[in-house]
Scaffold this active site. Sequence first.
Site, PDB file in Angstrom:
ATOM      1  N   THR A   1       9.436  11.240   1.283  1.00 15.76           N
ATOM      2  CA  THR A   1      10.738  11.290   0.616  1.00 15.76           C
ATOM      3  C   THR A   1      11.041   9.942  -0.037  1.00 15.76           C
ATOM      4  OG1 THR A   1      12.029  10.494   2.511  1.00 15.76           O
ATOM      5  CG2 THR A   1      11.565  12.877   2.421  1.00 15.76           C
TER       6      THR A   1
ATOM      7  N   ARG B   1      -2.604  -5.651   7.008  1.00 15.78           N
ATOM      8  CA  ARG B   1      -1.770  -6.818   6.722  1.00 15.78           C
ATOM      9  C   ARG B   1      -1.118  -7.407   7.975  1.00 15.78           C
ATOM     10  NH1 ARG B   1      -2.727  -3.743   2.795  1.00 15.78           N
ATOM     11  NH2 ARG B   1      -2.676  -4.408   0.623  1.00 15.78           N
TER      12      ARG B   1
ATOM     13  N   HIS C   1      13.269   7.907   0.819  1.00 18.55           N
ATOM     14  CA  HIS C   1      13.856   7.008   1.813  1.00 18.55           C
ATOM     15  C   HIS C   1      13.183   5.626   1.784  1.00 18.55           C
ATOM     16  CE1 HIS C   1      16.072   6.035   5.453  1.00 18.55           C
ATOM     17  NE2 HIS C   1      14.940   5.666   6.043  1.00 18.55           N
TER      18      HIS C   1
ATOM     19  N   ILE D   1       7.690  -1.212   6.477  1.00 20.25           N
ATOM     20  CA  ILE D   1       8.274  -0.030   5.850  1.00 20.25           C
ATOM     21  C   ILE D   1       7.102   0.713   5.222  1.00 20.25           C
ATOM     22  CG2 ILE D   1       9.957   0.848   4.195  1.00 20.25           C
ATOM     23  CD1 ILE D   1      11.297  -1.976   4.336  1.00 20.25           C
TER      24      ILE D   1
END
Length: 155
Positions: A88, A129, A90, A83
């Site tokens: 925004t 990562r 979101h 993610i």
Amino acid sequence: MSIKTIEGTLEATNLKFALVVSRFNDFIGQKLVEGAVDCIVRHGGSEENIAVYKCPGAFELPAVAKKAALTGRYDAVITLGAIIRGSTSHYDVIAAEATKGVAQAGLETMIPITFGVLTTENLEQAIERAGTKAGNKGFDAALAAIEMVNLYRQV
């Protein structure tokens, strides 16, 4: 009187895993899958005992993870994805709901469900990562899953 310490081992022989991965940011997700598979195999597991489920995005991870756990076919479920913050809010909603949902699925099923979902500020951090500078968090999530299965068996 001595205190007894109980820990899970890092032995994956004969363990069965469901990897639930988000297709959103698929390049990162695939690298996390590779890390998880590498970890399982290095710890005595086999690719034949790994199933990979691909869902649309991180928001869907908890439901698929719970459904996989409830089948009884897997010793552990490993959730994977990325993610990445956008412009925004979101990101905040999806990150919070995915995290909470995966934790809840683990509590409800009492099957180890680990969280290998990256929550990063940008793509560069996600790449770091997923197998470059900062290791592979898919590997780490699989390692936690192996340990948790073996710990659950002793509780």
